[in-house]
Scaffold this motif. Structure first.
Motif, PDB file in Angstrom:
ATOM      1  N   HIS A  16     -17.742  82.617 -46.169  1.00 23.22           N
ATOM      2  CA  HIS A  16     -18.213  84.293 -46.633  1.00 23.22           C
ATOM      3  C   HIS A  16     -16.805  85.311 -45.008  1.00 23.22           C
ATOM      4  O   HIS A  16     -16.323  85.083 -44.437  1.00 23.22           O
ATOM      5  N   ALA A  17     -17.237  86.113 -45.445  1.00 22.28           N
ATOM      6  CA  ALA A  17     -15.846  87.444 -45.038  1.00 22.28           C
ATOM      7  C   ALA A  17     -17.075  87.013 -43.734  1.00 22.28           C
ATOM      8  O   ALA A  17     -17.337  86.643 -42.771  1.00 22.28           O
ATOM      9  N   GLY A  18     -15.490  86.473 -42.369  1.00 19.91           N
ATOM     10  CA  GLY A  18     -15.522  86.720 -40.627  1.00 19.91           C
ATOM     11  C   GLY A  18     -15.351  85.322 -40.721  1.00 19.91           C
ATOM     12  O   GLY A  18     -16.180  85.069 -39.463  1.00 19.91           O
ATOM     13  N   SER A  19     -16.146  84.419 -41.314  1.00 18.45           N
ATOM     14  CA  SER A  19     -15.806  83.008 -40.891  1.00 18.45           C
ATOM     15  C   SER A  19     -15.245  82.146 -42.192  1.00 18.45           C
ATOM     16  O   SER A  19     -14.491  82.019 -43.367  1.00 18.45           O
ATOM     17  N   PRO A  20     -14.469  80.424 -41.344  1.00 19.01           N
ATOM     18  CA  PRO A  20     -13.603  80.124 -42.190  1.00 19.01           C
ATOM     19  C   PRO A  20     -14.459  79.542 -43.077  1.00 19.01           C
ATOM     20  O   PRO A  20     -15.526  79.384 -43.169  1.00 19.01           O
ATOM     21  N   ASP A  21     -13.641  78.868 -44.028  1.00 16.29           N
ATOM     22  CA  ASP A  21     -13.686  78.076 -45.392  1.00 16.29           C
ATOM     23  C   ASP A  21     -13.835  76.590 -44.835  1.00 16.29           C
ATOM     24  O   ASP A  21     -13.733  76.623 -42.675  1.00 16.29           O
ATOM     25  N   ARG A  22     -14.765  75.243 -45.086  1.00 20.11           N
ATOM     26  CA  ARG A  22     -14.902  74.231 -44.272  1.00 20.11           C
ATOM     27  C   ARG A  22     -13.479  73.607 -43.538  1.00 20.11           C
ATOM     28  O   ARG A  22     -13.580  73.448 -42.767  1.00 20.11           O
ATOM     29  N   GLU A  26     -12.744  72.577 -40.157  1.00 20.93           N
ATOM     30  CA  GLU A  26     -12.311  71.154 -40.314  1.00 20.93           C
ATOM     31  C   GLU A  26     -11.056  71.224 -39.638  1.00 20.93           C
ATOM     32  O   GLU A  26     -10.732  70.628 -38.384  1.00 20.93           O
ATOM     33  N   GLY A  27     -10.194  71.416 -39.449  1.00 16.10           N
ATOM     34  CA  GLY A  27      -8.742  71.748 -39.167  1.00 16.10           C
ATOM     35  C   GLY A  27      -8.374  71.873 -38.035  1.00 16.10           C
ATOM     36  O   GLY A  27      -7.811  71.737 -37.329  1.00 16.10           O
ATOM     37  N   ALA A  28      -9.513  73.011 -38.041  1.00 17.68           N
ATOM     38  CA  ALA A  28      -8.454  74.302 -36.400  1.00 17.68           C
ATOM     39  C   ALA A  28      -9.555  72.954 -35.462  1.00 17.68           C
ATOM     40  O   ALA A  28      -8.880  72.118 -34.089  1.00 17.68           O
ATOM     41  N   ALA A  34     -10.058  66.874 -31.650  1.00 19.80           N
ATOM     42  CA  ALA A  34     -11.101  66.040 -32.048  1.00 19.80           C
ATOM     43  C   ALA A  34     -10.652  65.385 -33.561  1.00 19.80           C
ATOM     44  O   ALA A  34     -10.564  65.267 -33.937  1.00 19.80           O
ATOM     45  N   ARG A  35     -11.728  63.921 -32.728  1.00 20.40           N
ATOM     46  CA  ARG A  35     -11.965  62.898 -33.883  1.00 20.40           C
ATOM     47  C   ARG A  35     -12.741  63.347 -34.584  1.00 20.40           C
ATOM     48  O   ARG A  35     -13.981  63.668 -34.312  1.00 20.40           O
ATOM     49  N   GLY A  36     -12.674  62.465 -36.055  1.00 23.11           N
ATOM     50  CA  GLY A  36     -13.973  62.419 -36.834  1.00 23.11           C
ATOM     51  C   GLY A  36     -15.233  63.552 -37.239  1.00 23.11           C
ATOM     52  O   GLY A  36     -16.092  63.568 -37.363  1.00 23.11           O
ATOM     53  N   VAL A  37     -14.356  65.086 -37.630  1.00 28.39           N
ATOM     54  CA  VAL A  37     -15.126  66.050 -37.264  1.00 28.39           C
ATOM     55  C   VAL A  37     -15.249  66.079 -38.369  1.00 28.39           C
ATOM     56  O   VAL A  37     -15.231  65.775 -40.149  1.00 28.39           O
ATOM     57  N   LYS A  38     -16.590  66.563 -39.190  1.00 26.38           N
ATOM     58  CA  LYS A  38     -17.755  66.668 -40.242  1.00 26.38           C
ATOM     59  C   LYS A  38     -18.568  67.808 -40.650  1.00 26.38           C
ATOM     60  O   LYS A  38     -19.114  67.787 -38.872  1.00 26.38           O
ATOM     61  N   SER A  39     -18.076  68.759 -40.520  1.00 23.97           N
ATOM     62  CA  SER A  39     -19.040  70.100 -40.151  1.00 23.97           C
ATOM     63  C   SER A  39     -19.888  69.462 -41.832  1.00 23.97           C
ATOM     64  O   SER A  39     -20.016  68.914 -42.474  1.00 23.97           O
TER      65      SER A  39
END
Length: 180
Positions: A16-22, A26-28, A34-39
């Motif tokens: 949504h506007a003002g928020s990243p996509d998944r 996770e990429g950031a 970070a390791r094993g990143v899971k949104s």
């Protein structure tokens, strides 16, 4: 290796506007070390491993701001804390027929507040049943279309940003991490 950590972003709604996509979120975190990143879900709850959780989240914040304009606070907790809270069954004996949700509200610091627990707000739609360092466990009630807001109550009382997740979200997160 340290226990996994969870970052709870305030007012994030992936895509949504003002928020990243998944992928950006996770990429950031991954790019920050970070390791094993899971949104988990779309509410800005992310499970990850690192030896420096606060540093990783602070570094990722730069990418989230430049890529999506997201600047809200992020609250980090160890997964072990969440497991310990769930194991303690803190809501037992507090809910009644009016209970709408059981919640976890995360916050950092703030002014000292002494409450006789359980505490109920003046609208009678939030009961704080337990306070731990940076965590309020609450029951909320919903009259018609308006549910109580433990986030608003904690922010008002402590004077710091907060974010809330339901008990169900925390249970599913712990299970997804292989701990529930």
């Amino acid at each position: 290796m340290n226990s996994p950590h969870v970052v709870f972003y305030r007012s994030m709604n992936l895509g949504h506007a003002g928020s990243p996509d998944r992928a950006t979120l996770e990429g950031a975190l991954s790019a920050a070390g970070a390791r094993g990143v899971k949104s988990f879900q779309t509410n800005g709850t992310v499970l990850f491993d690192t030896d420096d959780p606060l540093g990783v989240v602070a570094e990722a914040a730069k990418t989230l701001e430049s890529a999506a304009g997201y600047t809200e606070p992020a609250l980090v907790r160890g997964l072990d804390l969440l497991v310990d809270v769930l194991d303690s069954d803190p809501f037992d004996g507090h809910e009644d027929a009016r209970t709408y949700r059981k919640t976890f509200t995360f916050f950092d610091g703030g002014r000292p507040v002494e409450l006789k627990l359980p505490w109920t707000n003046t609208k009678d739609d939030v009961d704080i049943v337990e306070l731990r360092d940076g965590l309020a466990l609450s029951l909320i009630r919903k009259e018609k279309s308006n549910a109580g807001s433990p986030t608003a109550e904690i922010e008002r009382m402590f004077g710091v940003p907060a974010t809330t997740r339901t008990l169900g979200t925390i249970e599913r997160l712990v299970k997804a991490a292989g701990r529930g």
